[in-house]
Design a protein around this motif. Sequence first.
Motif, PDB file in Angstrom:
ATOM      1  N   LYS A  32       0.799  -1.141   0.028  1.00  2.46           N
ATOM      2  CA  LYS A  32       0.119  -0.046   0.044  1.00  2.46           C
ATOM      3  C   LYS A  32       0.891   1.310   0.055  1.00  2.46           C
ATOM      4  O   LYS A  32       0.605   2.154  -0.635  1.00  2.46           O
ATOM      5  N   GLU A 154      -0.560   4.955   7.112  1.00  2.75           N
ATOM      6  CA  GLU A 154      -1.446   6.027   7.252  1.00  2.75           C
ATOM      7  C   GLU A 154      -1.082   7.449   7.440  1.00  2.75           C
ATOM      8  O   GLU A 154      -1.443   8.379   6.846  1.00  2.75           O
ATOM      9  N   TYR A 158      -0.969  10.476   4.881  1.00  2.00           N
ATOM     10  CA  TYR A 158      -1.812  11.674   4.927  1.00  2.00           C
ATOM     11  C   TYR A 158      -1.109  12.934   5.240  1.00  2.00           C
ATOM     12  O   TYR A 158      -1.574  13.773   4.954  1.00  2.00           O
ATOM     13  N   LYS A 170      -8.117  11.073  -3.871  1.00  2.00           N
ATOM     14  CA  LYS A 170      -9.216   9.849  -4.072  1.00  2.00           C
ATOM     15  C   LYS A 170      -8.351   8.575  -4.416  1.00  2.00           C
ATOM     16  O   LYS A 170      -8.736   7.578  -4.081  1.00  2.00           O
ATOM     17  N   LEU A 173      -6.460   7.190  -1.456  1.00  2.00           N
ATOM     18  CA  LEU A 173      -7.415   6.878  -0.396  1.00  2.00           C
ATOM     19  C   LEU A 173      -7.961   5.283  -0.986  1.00  2.00           C
ATOM     20  O   LEU A 173      -7.933   4.440  -0.100  1.00  2.00           O
ATOM     21  N   ASN A 174      -8.012   5.018  -2.130  1.00  2.00           N
ATOM     22  CA  ASN A 174      -8.504   3.801  -2.667  1.00  2.00           C
ATOM     23  C   ASN A 174      -7.628   2.758  -2.364  1.00  2.00           C
ATOM     24  O   ASN A 174      -7.808   1.362  -2.133  1.00  2.00           O
ATOM     25  N   LYS A 177      -7.298   2.454   1.758  1.00  2.00           N
ATOM     26  CA  LYS A 177      -8.515   2.006   2.627  1.00  2.00           C
ATOM     27  C   LYS A 177      -8.391   0.336   2.587  1.00  2.00           C
ATOM     28  O   LYS A 177      -7.805  -0.347   2.043  1.00  2.00           O
TER      29      LYS A 177
END
Length: 177
Positions: A32, A154, A158, A170, A173-174, A177
């Motif tokens: 990720k 995260e 962020y 976006k 974020l995908n 998540k």
Amino acid sequence: NIKNYGLLIIDIQGKLASLVGNSEVMITNTAKLIRSCQILSIPVVVLEQNPAGLGSTTPDIKESLIEYVPLEKYSFNGLSEPHIKEKIESLDKEFWLVAGIEAHICVYQTVKGLLKEGKQVKVVSDCVSSRKMANVELALHNMRELGAKITSVEMSIYELLENSKSSKFKEVLNVVK
């Protein structure tokens, strides 16, 4: 500034990657992190310790990379290898996010190497591991004492995004998540 960041992935390879604590979570988190950094145009450098002996980077990590160009090493401190030190210098990034295994050996010694070169280091705690979790705690403690910051996937992503108006928000974020 996001343009001053690089991501260093250390030795998530072969059988060892499956033997460390919370292996699956650590690998998933690292994938990720890699995908998010690539969306944000942050360069990703992948190191492999003795790949002939330990095997290559684990498939989940390889698949998350746009480009898989591992740098082979034999020193526990990646920056002890001239071609790796050269690569890090050529990217000219002040801040380095660091993920990998084992936290108390290659991650620890490479973080020391980065700090010695005057880099700001952020160790991504949910993307590092060792066979014994006590060694992870010790490594994180000692790296913090040396001046590294400790972050999470995260928290770091962020922080890089800064706000939800970012054009990449976006998409990232995908992934997160």
